[in-house]
Design an enzyme around this catalytic site. Structure first.
Site, PDB file in Angstrom:
ATOM      1  N   ASP A 247       0.833  -1.208   0.000  1.00 36.39           N
ATOM      2  CA  ASP A 247       0.000   0.000   0.000  1.00 36.39           C
ATOM      3  C   ASP A 247       0.867   1.257   0.000  1.00 36.39           C
ATOM      4  OD1 ASP A 247       1.029  -0.175   2.542  1.00 36.39           O
ATOM      5  OD2 ASP A 247      -0.889   0.090   3.582  1.00 36.39           O
ATOM      6  N   ASP A 271      -3.881  -7.443   3.956  1.00 36.18           N
ATOM      7  CA  ASP A 271      -3.918  -7.256   5.413  1.00 36.18           C
ATOM      8  C   ASP A 271      -4.978  -6.203   5.762  1.00 36.18           C
ATOM      9  OD1 ASP A 271      -3.266  -7.781   8.054  1.00 36.18           O
ATOM     10  OD2 ASP A 271      -1.505  -6.487   8.086  1.00 36.18           O
ATOM     11  N   LEU A 304       0.530   1.375  13.086  1.00 32.61           N
ATOM     12  CA  LEU A 304      -0.327   1.088  11.928  1.00 32.61           C
ATOM     13  C   LEU A 304      -1.276  -0.048  12.305  1.00 32.61           C
ATOM     14  CD1 LEU A 304       2.180   1.164   8.925  1.00 32.61           C
ATOM     15  CD2 LEU A 304       0.172   2.636   9.222  1.00 32.61           C
ATOM     16  N   ALA A 305      -2.542   0.112  11.958  1.00 31.24           N
ATOM     17  CA  ALA A 305      -3.558  -0.866  12.373  1.00 31.24           C
ATOM     18  C   ALA A 305      -4.122  -1.562  11.150  1.00 31.24           C
ATOM     19  CB  ALA A 305      -4.663  -0.171  13.144  1.00 31.24           C
TER      20      ALA A 305
HETATM   21 ZN    ZN Z   1      -2.761  -9.223   9.571  1.00 29.69          ZN
END
Ligand code: ZN
Length: 382
Positions: A247, A271, A304-305
């Site tokens: 990303d 993800d 980062l989530a």
């Molecule tokens: Zn993951």
């Protein structure tokens, strides 16, 4: 249950397993029956194998931890972005919650999958068998991979990929047991050094296991000449598949290109978390508050989530990073298919599933077919 599908045809620039993009007409029902040269095929329409995402937590407001209905929602959301096969991915949580989520994913599969959504071929168990010192965005409910827990997981017959930190007590025995059951073993969320990772990979590869890096470069140490860290061990191993969250936030394009130069087994994942597709606002991951702003998702701690990525955007980012469309397509389809033992998809070839993505010249998704069935790709229909 299975009603016959009508024979359909699609013409465009078809990406063949050889890497050649050629004007052709595809005939298919559930499977591709023939691919014939077609000099009249539209030049602006690309036909690629459907994308296969082996690491995806959520999207369209839904998260795999929420149960069967959410699994269906996320499968439909990602299908609208070209994903035709996915592994709903769990997050570290109290053990009963993790088992309940796995049962929910199994239930969706047993009920015949998700009409209008991506094919679900199993779950990715990400946590709780990870390092408490490398949680990333995972909640602090880590556990050791004891034989009892591994037996509980395997009894559910749903996990197809697992993430495990090699330095945990019992990690190797647990990995052997899971690999014997056909599970892809992913190294990730780890504080291990390069030697520990290399020894772990060598032992598993020698036993015929399939090994993988869970989001290479994220939630693991970095690379230095004298201190190679897990990324170097993972990239140096020719047998190991390498997940990358492309990303341009989680991984720099140059790091991605390094991985592509080092290995022929780079594969793209999203993800993605539940806020993918929803825009800015407050969201949730594993019971934690998430702030989504300017295309990024962060925990309140600043970590980062997960991502807001979809596979169509990952394809565009790979091409922008200088990877050819042919190679990028392999990273989204053929390589992930092989990584989880799927031989019936991942390429456009007679006899394989009719999992297709139709794109325009700018790589925007026009149409998607899952097992020959056209799905709804209109914006705003997660
Ligand atoms: Zn993951």
């Amino acid at each position: 249950m299975t009603t016959p599908l009508q024979r359909q045809t699609l013409s465009g620039q078809v990406l063949l397993p050889s890497g050649e993009l050629t004007p052709a007409r595809l005939e298919f029902d559930r499977q591709i029956s023939t691919i014939l040269p077609d000099s009249t095929a539209p030049t602006h329409r690309l036909i690629l194998p459907g994308f296969i995402d082996t690491h995806v937590h959520g999207g369209g407001g839904a998260d795999a931890m929420d149960g069967p209905q959410a699994v269906r929602t996320l499968a439909r959301f990602h299908a609208s972005h070209g994903t035709t096969t996915l592994l709903p991915t769990t997050i570290t949580n109290p053990w009963e919650n993790v088992l309940a989520a796995l049962r929910g994913i199994r239930q969706v599969m047993d009920q015949g999958g998700v009409p209008g959504g991506a094919d679900i071929v199993g779950a990715h168990l990400e946590g709780p068998f990870i390092s408490p010192g490398r949680l990333g965005a995972q909640p602090p409910n880590t556990l050791e991979p004891t034989p009892e827990r591994i037996a509980e997981v395997l009894a559910l017959n749903v996990v197809r990929a697992v993430t495990i930190a090699p330095e945990l007590p019992g990690a190797l025995d647990a990995s052997f047991a899971m690999a014997r059951a056909g599970v892809r073993i992913g190294v990730g969320h780890t504080r291990a050094d390069a030697e520990t990772v290399t020894d772990f990979l060598n032992a598993l590869n020698a036993a015929g296991a399939t090994t993988c890096a869970t989001h290479l470069f994220n939630a693991m140490g970095g690379i230095e000449g004298r201190v190679p860290g897990p990324p170097a061990s993972l990239m140096a191993d020719a047998h190991t598949y390498l997940e990358v969250i492309l990303d341009n936030i989680h991984v720099h394009p140059t790091s991605f290109r390094l991985a592509c130069t080092a290995s022929r087994r780079v594969m793209l994942i999203t993800d993605a978390m539940r806020a993918a597709g929803l825009g800015d606002g407050i969201s949730e991951l594993g019971g934690q508050r998430v702030i989504v702003k300017d295309g990024q998702a962060h925990l309140e701690s600043g970590s980062l989530a997960g991502s807001l990525l979809t596979m169509d955007v990952a394809l565009k980012n790979a091409v922008k990073a200088g990877i050819s469309l042919e190679k990028a397509s392999r990273m989204l389809s053929e390589i992930p298919a092989r990584s989880v033992g799927l031989s019936d998809r991942g390429m456009l070839e007679p006899g394989l599933r009719a999992d297709l993505v139709v794109l325009d010249h700018d790589l925007n998704v026009l149409d998607v077919y899952v097992g020959g069935k056209k799905i709804n790709v209109s914006p705003g229909t997660p």
